[in-house]
Design a protein around this motif. Structure first.
Motif, PDB file in Angstrom:
ATOM      1  N   TYR A  82       0.832  -1.197   0.000  1.00  0.00           N
ATOM      2  CA  TYR A  82       0.000   0.000   0.000  1.00  0.00           C
ATOM      3  C   TYR A  82       0.870   1.251   0.000  1.00  0.00           C
TER       4      TYR A  82
ATOM      5  N   THR B 165      -4.062   5.000   5.314  1.00  0.00           N
ATOM      6  CA  THR B 165      -3.820   3.613   4.915  1.00  0.00           C
ATOM      7  C   THR B 165      -3.236   2.800   6.073  1.00  0.00           C
TER       8      THR B 165
ATOM      9  N   PHE C 166      -0.481   3.976  -6.439  1.00  0.00           N
ATOM     10  CA  PHE C 166      -1.484   2.921  -6.376  1.00  0.00           C
ATOM     11  C   PHE C 166      -1.324   1.892  -7.493  1.00  0.00           C
TER      12      PHE C 166
ATOM     13  N   CYS D  62      -1.065  -2.299  -7.350  1.00  0.00           N
ATOM     14  CA  CYS D  62      -1.816  -3.252  -8.175  1.00  0.00           C
ATOM     15  C   CYS D  62      -0.889  -4.176  -8.951  1.00  0.00           C
TER      16      CYS D  62
ATOM     17  N   LEU E 241      -6.334  -0.355  -1.235  1.00  0.00           N
ATOM     18  CA  LEU E 241      -6.660   0.754  -2.129  1.00  0.00           C
ATOM     19  C   LEU E 241      -7.884   1.497  -1.611  1.00  0.00           C
TER      20      LEU E 241
ATOM     21  N   LEU F 293      -9.189   4.386  -9.191  1.00  0.00           N
ATOM     22  CA  LEU F 293      -8.788   3.189  -8.452  1.00  0.00           C
ATOM     23  C   LEU F 293      -9.601   1.972  -8.875  1.00  0.00           C
TER      24      LEU F 293
END
Length: 303
Positions: free
Chosen positions: A126, A132, A154, A158, A171, A184
């Motif tokens: 992350y 977060t 981000f 992924c 996310l 996102l």
């Protein structure tokens, strides 16, 4: 008045409340025999179906057409609702006829589960910030030997999850300030990720942000109370969304979230339902056989 309705009570004969109650009781009596007749006919239609394989969508549609072929109802809102109920009844009976195929249906919808490598197991990617970090504490309590992997963007998160270098990623997907975070969700689409948990983190001015715990694939999960199913519907046509919501409601699933955003290729409807465990299997079968335009992206509890 038609002879079929002689048992109904007319206005002015007695108290209106008593009239309504008596008429509803009469309707219930008539419907019970109708339901028994339709159930018997449906059972006959399914009797020759194999129990270890699901029928093709065309075969199931043919059964549905036979079930509704003799309907004399004019096509109105009531007739449409009855067709949805018939379709769902067919899915319910099919799941009862094929009780061992739940795992196959789940895998067909959500994808085949791939176990993480030893290097990736428990590793959570992350972008580091105070929100977060809170999401990490909320979402990963069930992960054994969890390890943090920080990234600058981000999409990096992924990519790590998609490539198998991290088992999980975190996310943000929606907030009270920005609504649905389309960018996102497009990344979740692009990298074919699945949401396995969701939590809400408080933000300034009494706001909150929803954070999703994502992974490359979902293990087979049995339906549990307080779980949600997250679906993308494309193309985002209101009539298709209305049909899906209607069928979900007939299954006693509760609509929790609905939004639209521009996806990878076209406009998307995102719909999240709180599930009723006893009717999840028929609903999944409906999605698999009759909803080619629906993509499930998550099955999860909300923390």
């Amino acid at each position: 008045m038609n002879g079929d309705f002689l048992a109904y009570v007319g206005h002015g004969v007695q108290d209106p409340v008593s009239s309504v109650q008596q008429n509803l009781a009469e309707l219930d009596t008539r419907q019970q025999s109708l339901y028994r007749a339709r159930a018997f006919w449906l059972g006959e239609l399914l009797a020759d179906q194999a129990r270890d394989t699901l029928p093709l969508a065309d075969d199931l549609q043919e059964l549905l057409e036979q079930l509704t072929a003799n309907s004399s109802l004019a096509y109105d809102s009531y007739a449409a609702a009855l067709q949805y109920a018939d379709l769902l009844a067919l899915c319910r009976e099919m799941t009862a006829h094929c009780p061992t195929l739940y795992e196959s249906v789940f895998a067909d919808l959500f994808g085949t589960y791939q176990s993480p490598s030893p290097e990736a197991q428990g590793r959570v990617a992350y972008v580091e910030n105070s929100y977060t970090e809170q999401a990490f504490m909320e979402l990963t309590g069930f992960i054994k030997n969890r390890r943090v992997a920080y990234f600058h963007g981000f999409e990096d998160v992924c990519q790590e999850v998609h490539s198998g270098l991290c088992e999980y990623g975190i996310l943000p997907v929606e907030s009270t300030a920005d609504g649905t975070m389309a960018g996102l969700l497009r990344l979740i689409e692009l990298y074919d990720l699945r949401i396995c948990a969701l939590c809400y983190v408080p933000t300034p001015q009494s706001g909150r942000t929803a954070f999703a715990l994502v992974r490359a694939s979902l293990p087979i999960q049995q339906p549990l109370q307080q779980y949600c199913i997250d679906l993308l519907l494309s193309p985002a046509l209101p009539t298709n969304a209305g049909t899906l919501i209607t069928v979900a409601t007939l299954c006693s699933h509760t609509l929790l979230h609905a939004s639209t955003y521009t996806g990878q290729d076209t406009e998307q409807f995102r719909l999240r339902f709180a599930i009723e465990p006893s009717t999840l299997y028929p609903f999944l079968l409906y999605l698999l056989l009759f909803c080619a335009d629906v993509t499930p992206i998550g099955f999860y509890p909300v923390k």
